[in-house]
Design an enzyme around this catalytic site. Structure first.
Site, PDB file in Angstrom:
ATOM      1  N   TYR A 136       0.819  -1.216   0.000  1.00  0.00           N
ATOM      2  CA  TYR A 136       0.000   0.000   0.000  1.00  0.00           C
ATOM      3  C   TYR A 136       0.853   1.265   0.000  1.00  0.00           C
ATOM      4  CZ  TYR A 136      -4.654  -1.952   0.967  1.00  0.00           C
ATOM      5  OH  TYR A 136      -5.858  -2.582   0.887  1.00  0.00           O
ATOM      6  N   LYS A 186       2.914 -15.104   2.956  1.00  0.00           N
ATOM      7  CA  LYS A 186       3.187 -15.828   1.712  1.00  0.00           C
ATOM      8  C   LYS A 186       4.699 -16.046   1.651  1.00  0.00           C
ATOM      9  CE  LYS A 186       1.885 -17.515  -2.338  1.00  0.00           C
ATOM     10  NZ  LYS A 186       1.052 -18.730  -2.482  1.00  0.00           N
ATOM     11  N   ASP A 218      -3.052 -18.215   0.774  1.00  0.00           N
ATOM     12  CA  ASP A 218      -3.988 -18.951  -0.093  1.00  0.00           C
ATOM     13  C   ASP A 218      -4.697 -20.034   0.722  1.00  0.00           C
ATOM     14  OD1 ASP A 218      -1.475 -20.184   0.088  1.00  0.00           O
ATOM     15  OD2 ASP A 218      -1.404 -20.819  -2.006  1.00  0.00           O
ATOM     16  N   ASP A 242      -6.851  -6.893   4.207  1.00  0.00           N
ATOM     17  CA  ASP A 242      -7.956  -6.234   3.502  1.00  0.00           C
ATOM     18  C   ASP A 242      -8.855  -7.289   2.863  1.00  0.00           C
ATOM     19  OD1 ASP A 242      -9.441  -4.139   2.227  1.00  0.00           O
ATOM     20  OD2 ASP A 242      -8.320  -4.514   0.379  1.00  0.00           O
ATOM     21  N   ASP A 246     -12.909  -8.856   4.202  1.00  0.00           N
ATOM     22  CA  ASP A 246     -14.144  -8.847   3.396  1.00  0.00           C
ATOM     23  C   ASP A 246     -14.702 -10.265   3.291  1.00  0.00           C
ATOM     24  OD1 ASP A 246     -13.847  -6.065   2.789  1.00  0.00           O
ATOM     25  OD2 ASP A 246     -14.632  -6.383   0.769  1.00  0.00           O
TER      26      ASP A 246
END
Ligand code: NAD
Ligand code: IPM
Ligand code: MN
Length: 348
Positions: A136, A186, A218, A242, A246
């Site tokens: 970001y 990751k 994942d 983020d 959701d």
């Protein structure tokens, strides 16, 4: 208790109205509310999504209640003028590095989960999302390759201090919850994630009472729908947090339910729903205000130590959902105002 009220764009003002009515119903003494422009409305009014006046107000305030930003008419602006830069700018300027996003399945809503009811029933988790770093905030831009192709780039990085401070927040949260922490990264591909994992492991030495595990993002996305009950506290970087939050919202029924607190080393916290400005339903009065109202509850808890009042709001929200007062997002007929009314009725 000086609170900056930044309603923002789209459904932001609709849901903020209900949160303010709920705060009003609590009759808290010494509450000072200062509204200010942010996001697309600020851009259209004064040419910048985070005007200087708004930023100075937020720096002076004890807490910030934030609706949502995002306006499709601004999507073609230069990036620094887009509404989303306002929330990113506030998180960065105020050093709000720790974003707490709780998700808990309410029994009354178990049929509303995108998952099978028996799978969803166990969900009671907290995502601790790092908020000041990652891809970001790295160098980004557009360039042309040697062969003349347009190329976009965004640099992902974390330094060890940034990882350590969010790790401490997450371990401490796990200590007062179920004692389990899952760090999501990751590390099989990204150096940023390898450092993340190394530092989380180093930090864990100070928290022998917390059971730490690591999971690739994942797999975490898959486990979150396969057996979400395994998670207690999840700590992860800005981008993965983020996305996973959701996803977690639909596991408990709707994105209109999830609140968040953004905290830093200073005393000012920012409280906002995890969802956005929902331009597809803005202006219709049908948004679910629960996430916004629960964000106000998180503000009372984390910024003002008003645990009892925070719980009152949370219980009122749970009660109205239990009574079938549901918005369109949960398959119901109640509008934003009616949901606000019902919550206030529970409170008084
Ligand atoms: P969104 O969260 O705004 O909406 C996604 C979907 O969920 C839409 O169908 C929307 O109608 C629904 N939804 C969201 N909140 C709801 C609520 N309270 N009640 C009922 N339904 C709700 O995400 P998006 O559509 O990807 O983004 C829209 C804009 O919001 C974009 O400009 C985006 O950048 C911005 N955004 C801002 C924030 C923020 O202010 N913190 C967060 C996410 C997205
Ligand atoms: C969120 C939003 C923001 C983010 C956007 C609007 C910058 O999606 O708060 O979850 O990506 O952090
Ligand atoms: Mn988001």
């Amino acid at each position: 208790m000086h609170i900056a009220i930044l309603a923002g764009d789209g459904i932001g003002p609709e849901i903020m109205d209900q949160a303010l009515r709920v705060l009003d119903a609590l009759n808290l003494p010494d509450l000072k509310l200062s509204p200010a422009l942010v996001g697309g409305v600020a851009y259209h009014a004064v040419g910048h999504p985070l005007p200087d006046d708004t930023l100075s107000l937020c720096k002076e305030a004890d807490a910030i209640l934030f609706g949502a930003v995002g306006d499709p008419s601004c999507d073609a602006l230069e990036r620094h003028l887009r509404p989303e830069q306002a929330i990113l700018g506030l998180r960065s300027a105020l050093g709000l590095f720790a974003n707490l996003r709780p998700a808990k399945m309410l029994t009354a809503l178990s049929d509303m989960s995108a998952l099978k009811a028996e799978v969803a029933a166990e969900i009671d988790l907290l995502i601790v999302r790092e908020l000041n770093g990652d891809v970001y905030f790295g160098d980004k831009g557009m360039r042309t390759t040697d062969t003349g192709l347009r190329e976009g780039y965004d640099i992902m990085s974390y330094n060890e201090d940034e990882v350590r401070r969010i790790a401490h927040v997450a371990f401490k949260a796990a200590q007062v919850r179920g004692g389990k922490l899952c760090s999501v990264d990751k590390a099989n591909v990204l150096e940023t994630s390898q450092l993340w994992r190394d530092v989380v492991i180093e930090t864990s030495a100070q928290y022998p009472d917390v059971a730490l595990e690591h999971m690739y993002v994942d797999n975490a996305a898959m486990q979150l729908v396969k057996s979400p009950g395994q998670f207690d506290v999840v700590v992860t970087g800005n981008l993965f947090g983020d996305i996973l939050s959701d996803q977690a919202s639909m596991c408990v029924g709707s994105i209109g339910l999830l609140a968040s607190a953004s905290l830093g080393e200073g005393t000012c916290g920012l409280y906002e729903p995890i969802h956005g400005s929902a331009p597809d339903i803005a202006g219709q009065g049908i948004a679910n205000p629960c996430a916004m109202i629960l964000s106000a509850a998180m503000m009372l808890r984390h910024s003002f130590g008003l645990e009892e009042e925070a719980q009152k709001i949370e219980q009122a929200v749970a009660a109205i959902l239990d009574n079938g007062i549901l918005g369109a997002d949960l398959g119901g007929q109640h509008n934003c105002q009616q949901i606000g009314d019902a919550i206030i009725q529970e409170l008084v």
